[in-house]
Motif scaffolding. Structure first.
Motif, PDB file in Angstrom:
ATOM      1  N   MET A   1       0.818  -1.184   0.000  1.00 32.85           N
ATOM      2  CA  MET A   1       0.000   0.000   0.000  1.00 32.85           C
ATOM      3  C   MET A   1       0.874   1.265   0.000  1.00 32.85           C
ATOM      4  O   MET A   1       0.577   2.213  -0.706  1.00 32.85           O
ATOM      5  CB  MET A   1      -0.922  -0.042   1.233  1.00 32.85           C
ATOM      6  N   GLN A   2       1.934   1.219   0.816  1.00 28.01           N
ATOM      7  CA  GLN A   2       2.822   2.378   0.863  1.00 28.01           C
ATOM      8  C   GLN A   2       3.542   2.576  -0.466  1.00 28.01           C
ATOM      9  O   GLN A   2       3.744   3.707  -0.902  1.00 28.01           O
ATOM     10  CB  GLN A   2       3.835   2.231   1.993  1.00 28.01           C
ATOM     11  N   THR A   3       3.917   1.494  -1.098  1.00 24.39           N
ATOM     12  CA  THR A   3       4.608   1.600  -2.381  1.00 24.39           C
ATOM     13  C   THR A   3       3.701   2.203  -3.436  1.00 24.39           C
ATOM     14  O   THR A   3       4.133   3.066  -4.219  1.00 24.39           O
ATOM     15  CB  THR A   3       5.097   0.206  -2.831  1.00 24.39           C
ATOM     16  N   LEU A   4       2.450   1.780  -3.445  1.00 24.49           N
ATOM     17  CA  LEU A   4       1.492   2.315  -4.406  1.00 24.49           C
ATOM     18  C   LEU A   4       1.274   3.814  -4.176  1.00 24.49           C
ATOM     19  O   LEU A   4       1.261   4.604  -5.127  1.00 24.49           O
ATOM     20  CB  LEU A   4       0.171   1.555  -4.298  1.00 24.49           C
ATOM     21  N   LEU A   5       1.124   4.210  -2.915  1.00 25.37           N
ATOM     22  CA  LEU A   5       0.949   5.631  -2.613  1.00 25.37           C
ATOM     23  C   LEU A   5       2.200   6.435  -2.947  1.00 25.37           C
ATOM     24  O   LEU A   5       2.117   7.578  -3.407  1.00 25.37           O
ATOM     25  CB  LEU A   5       0.590   5.819  -1.135  1.00 25.37           C
ATOM     26  N   PHE A   6       3.359   5.839  -2.706  1.00 26.86           N
ATOM     27  CA  PHE A   6       4.611   6.537  -3.007  1.00 26.86           C
ATOM     28  C   PHE A   6       4.770   6.763  -4.510  1.00 26.86           C
ATOM     29  O   PHE A   6       5.163   7.842  -4.948  1.00 26.86           O
ATOM     30  CB  PHE A   6       5.795   5.748  -2.448  1.00 26.86           C
ATOM     31  N   VAL A   7       4.460   5.757  -5.308  1.00 30.26           N
ATOM     32  CA  VAL A   7       4.543   5.896  -6.767  1.00 30.26           C
ATOM     33  C   VAL A   7       3.523   6.932  -7.246  1.00 30.26           C
ATOM     34  O   VAL A   7       3.829   7.769  -8.095  1.00 30.26           O
ATOM     35  CB  VAL A   7       4.332   4.527  -7.446  1.00 30.26           C
ATOM     36  N   ALA A   8       2.305   6.896  -6.686  1.00 29.48           N
ATOM     37  CA  ALA A   8       1.285   7.874  -7.059  1.00 29.48           C
ATOM     38  C   ALA A   8       1.735   9.285  -6.695  1.00 29.48           C
ATOM     39  O   ALA A   8       1.528  10.236  -7.452  1.00 29.48           O
ATOM     40  CB  ALA A   8      -0.041   7.549  -6.365  1.00 29.48           C
ATOM     41  N   GLU A   9       2.375   9.426  -5.525  1.00 27.64           N
ATOM     42  CA  GLU A   9       2.849  10.749  -5.121  1.00 27.64           C
ATOM     43  C   GLU A   9       3.942  11.264  -6.055  1.00 27.64           C
ATOM     44  O   GLU A   9       3.967  12.448  -6.389  1.00 27.64           O
ATOM     45  CB  GLU A   9       3.365  10.704  -3.686  1.00 27.64           C
ATOM     46  N   LEU A  10       4.828  10.397  -6.490  1.00 21.84           N
ATOM     47  CA  LEU A  10       5.867  10.817  -7.429  1.00 21.84           C
ATOM     48  C   LEU A  10       5.275  11.257  -8.767  1.00 21.84           C
ATOM     49  O   LEU A  10       5.702  12.267  -9.345  1.00 21.84           O
ATOM     50  CB  LEU A  10       6.874   9.690  -7.648  1.00 21.84           C
ATOM     51  N   ILE A  11       4.293  10.509  -9.255  1.00 27.06           N
ATOM     52  CA  ILE A  11       3.645  10.873 -10.518  1.00 27.06           C
ATOM     53  C   ILE A  11       2.915  12.199 -10.377  1.00 27.06           C
ATOM     54  O   ILE A  11       2.995  13.076 -11.253  1.00 27.06           O
ATOM     55  CB  ILE A  11       2.696   9.737 -10.979  1.00 27.06           C
ATOM     56  N   PHE A  64      -1.182  16.657  -1.366  1.00 26.93           N
ATOM     57  CA  PHE A  64      -1.287  16.765   0.087  1.00 26.93           C
ATOM     58  C   PHE A  64      -2.011  15.567   0.689  1.00 26.93           C
ATOM     59  O   PHE A  64      -1.645  15.080   1.762  1.00 26.93           O
ATOM     60  CB  PHE A  64      -1.983  18.067   0.486  1.00 26.93           C
ATOM     61  N   VAL A  65      -3.029  15.063   0.015  1.00 26.33           N
ATOM     62  CA  VAL A  65      -3.752  13.887   0.521  1.00 26.33           C
ATOM     63  C   VAL A  65      -2.838  12.669   0.550  1.00 26.33           C
ATOM     64  O   VAL A  65      -2.826  11.908   1.532  1.00 26.33           O
ATOM     65  CB  VAL A  65      -5.014  13.630  -0.331  1.00 26.33           C
ATOM     66  N   THR A  66      -2.043  12.473  -0.493  1.00 32.55           N
ATOM     67  CA  THR A  66      -1.132  11.323  -0.492  1.00 32.55           C
ATOM     68  C   THR A  66      -0.034  11.489   0.559  1.00 32.55           C
ATOM     69  O   THR A  66       0.387  10.508   1.165  1.00 32.55           O
ATOM     70  CB  THR A  66      -0.503  11.098  -1.877  1.00 32.55           C
ATOM     71  N   CYS A  67       0.422  12.722   0.791  1.00 33.51           N
ATOM     72  CA  CYS A  67       1.413  12.948   1.852  1.00 33.51           C
ATOM     73  C   CYS A  67       0.850  12.588   3.216  1.00 33.51           C
ATOM     74  O   CYS A  67       1.510  11.928   4.027  1.00 33.51           O
ATOM     75  CB  CYS A  67       1.869  14.405   1.859  1.00 33.51           C
ATOM     76  N   ILE A  68      -0.379  13.021   3.483  1.00 33.27           N
ATOM     77  CA  ILE A  68      -1.002  12.708   4.771  1.00 33.27           C
ATOM     78  C   ILE A  68      -1.246  11.207   4.901  1.00 33.27           C
ATOM     79  O   ILE A  68      -1.016  10.623   5.965  1.00 33.27           O
ATOM     80  CB  ILE A  68      -2.310  13.515   4.926  1.00 33.27           C
ATOM     81  N   ALA A  69      -1.681  10.566   3.830  1.00 31.06           N
ATOM     82  CA  ALA A  69      -1.920   9.118   3.875  1.00 31.06           C
ATOM     83  C   ALA A  69      -0.619   8.353   4.121  1.00 31.06           C
ATOM     84  O   ALA A  69      -0.600   7.400   4.911  1.00 31.06           O
ATOM     85  CB  ALA A  69      -2.569   8.664   2.564  1.00 31.06           C
ATOM     86  N   LEU A  70       0.463   8.761   3.472  1.00 31.13           N
ATOM     87  CA  LEU A  70       1.751   8.104   3.711  1.00 31.13           C
ATOM     88  C   LEU A  70       2.227   8.314   5.144  1.00 31.13           C
ATOM     89  O   LEU A  70       2.780   7.400   5.764  1.00 31.13           O
ATOM     90  CB  LEU A  70       2.807   8.626   2.730  1.00 31.13           C
ATOM     91  N   ASN A  71       1.992   9.490   5.684  1.00 26.29           N
ATOM     92  CA  ASN A  71       2.373   9.767   7.063  1.00 26.29           C
ATOM     93  C   ASN A  71       1.570   8.909   8.033  1.00 26.29           C
ATOM     94  O   ASN A  71       2.120   8.350   8.988  1.00 26.29           O
ATOM     95  CB  ASN A  71       2.175  11.247   7.372  1.00 26.29           C
ATOM     96  N   LEU A  72       0.267   8.790   7.805  1.00 22.33           N
ATOM     97  CA  LEU A  72      -0.563   7.967   8.682  1.00 22.33           C
ATOM     98  C   LEU A  72      -0.179   6.488   8.594  1.00 22.33           C
ATOM     99  O   LEU A  72      -0.172   5.781   9.600  1.00 22.33           O
ATOM    100  CB  LEU A  72      -2.039   8.159   8.340  1.00 22.33           C
ATOM    101  N   LEU A  73       0.143   6.031   7.397  1.00 20.48           N
ATOM    102  CA  LEU A  73       0.574   4.633   7.255  1.00 20.48           C
ATOM    103  C   LEU A  73       1.914   4.384   7.937  1.00 20.48           C
ATOM    104  O   LEU A  73       2.152   3.315   8.487  1.00 20.48           O
ATOM    105  CB  LEU A  73       0.662   4.247   5.783  1.00 20.48           C
ATOM    106  N   ALA A  74       2.792   5.363   7.900  1.00 15.26           N
ATOM    107  CA  ALA A  74       4.095   5.210   8.539  1.00 15.26           C
ATOM    108  C   ALA A  74       3.964   5.202  10.060  1.00 15.26           C
ATOM    109  O   ALA A  74       4.732   4.522  10.754  1.00 15.26           O
ATOM    110  CB  ALA A  74       5.033   6.326   8.106  1.00 15.26           C
ATOM    111  N   LEU A  75       2.997   5.928  10.598  1.00 18.26           N
ATOM    112  CA  LEU A  75       2.812   5.991  12.049  1.00 18.26           C
ATOM    113  C   LEU A  75       1.960   4.849  12.589  1.00 18.26           C
ATOM    114  O   LEU A  75       1.899   4.645  13.798  1.00 18.26           O
ATOM    115  CB  LEU A  75       2.161   7.326  12.440  1.00 18.26           C
ATOM    116  N   HIS A  76       1.301   4.112  11.710  1.00 14.60           N
ATOM    117  CA  HIS A  76       0.414   3.034  12.145  1.00 14.60           C
ATOM    118  C   HIS A  76       1.215   1.911  12.801  1.00 14.60           C
ATOM    119  O   HIS A  76       2.192   1.419  12.249  1.00 14.60           O
ATOM    120  CB  HIS A  76      -0.362   2.475  10.953  1.00 14.60           C
ATOM    121  N   GLY A  77       0.803   1.519  13.993  1.00 14.57           N
ATOM    122  CA  GLY A  77       1.457   0.426  14.690  1.00 14.57           C
ATOM    123  C   GLY A  77       2.734   0.807  15.413  1.00 14.57           C
ATOM    124  O   GLY A  77       3.459  -0.045  15.888  1.00 14.57           O
ATOM    125  N   ARG A  78       3.014   2.081  15.496  1.00 13.97           N
ATOM    126  CA  ARG A  78       4.217   2.544  16.166  1.00 13.97           C
ATOM    127  C   ARG A  78       3.982   2.539  17.669  1.00 13.97           C
ATOM    128  O   ARG A  78       2.907   2.888  18.137  1.00 13.97           O
ATOM    129  CB  ARG A  78       4.573   3.944  15.686  1.00 13.97           C
TER     130      ARG A  78
END
Length: 113
Positions: A1-11, A64-78
């Motif tokens: 999921m993070q990889t997909l969001l990261f690729v989408a953010e780059l595009i 901005f939405v993809t940045c926030i989503a990536l941040n939330l995914l990175a913080l999940h389970g911390r």
């Protein structure tokens, strides 16, 4: 999921840069979009500028939405802990150790024997 969001953010980021560069500047010297003759009659100058502005706004929102989503995914389970809690648990004293005696000021001269 993070990889997909990261690729989408780059595009989205590359597209956002492209659309910002296409927009006409205040002076009109830069920017490629918005010309009446260069567009082949498809857009008027105002219509092309409005389309570029809307597209830029949508891409900025998506970025901005993809940045926030990536941040939330990175913080999940911390494991959320405070550094203050970890300092008291490891036995670090709360009070600092007393300072050593002050050193003499200036050069010391050996005493004769």
């Amino acid at each position: 999921m993070q990889t997909l969001l990261f690729v989408a953010e780059l595009i989205i980021a590359v597209a956002l840069i492209g659309f910002v560069l296409l927009q006409r500047s205040e002076g009109g010297a830069l920017g490629m979009g918005g010309g009446g003759g260069g567009m082949g009659g498809l857009f008027t100058a105002r219509g092309a500028a409005d389309t570029l502005t809307r597209t830029t706004a949508v891409l900025a929102f998506l970025f901005f939405v993809t940045c926030i989503a990536l941040n939330l995914l990175a913080l999940h389970g911390r494991n959320e802990t405070s550094i203050l809690d970890s300092a008291s648990a490891t036995g670090i004293p709360a009070k600092p150790a007393p300072a050593p005696a002050p050193l003499p000021i200036g050069p010391t001269v050996p005493k004769p024997q």
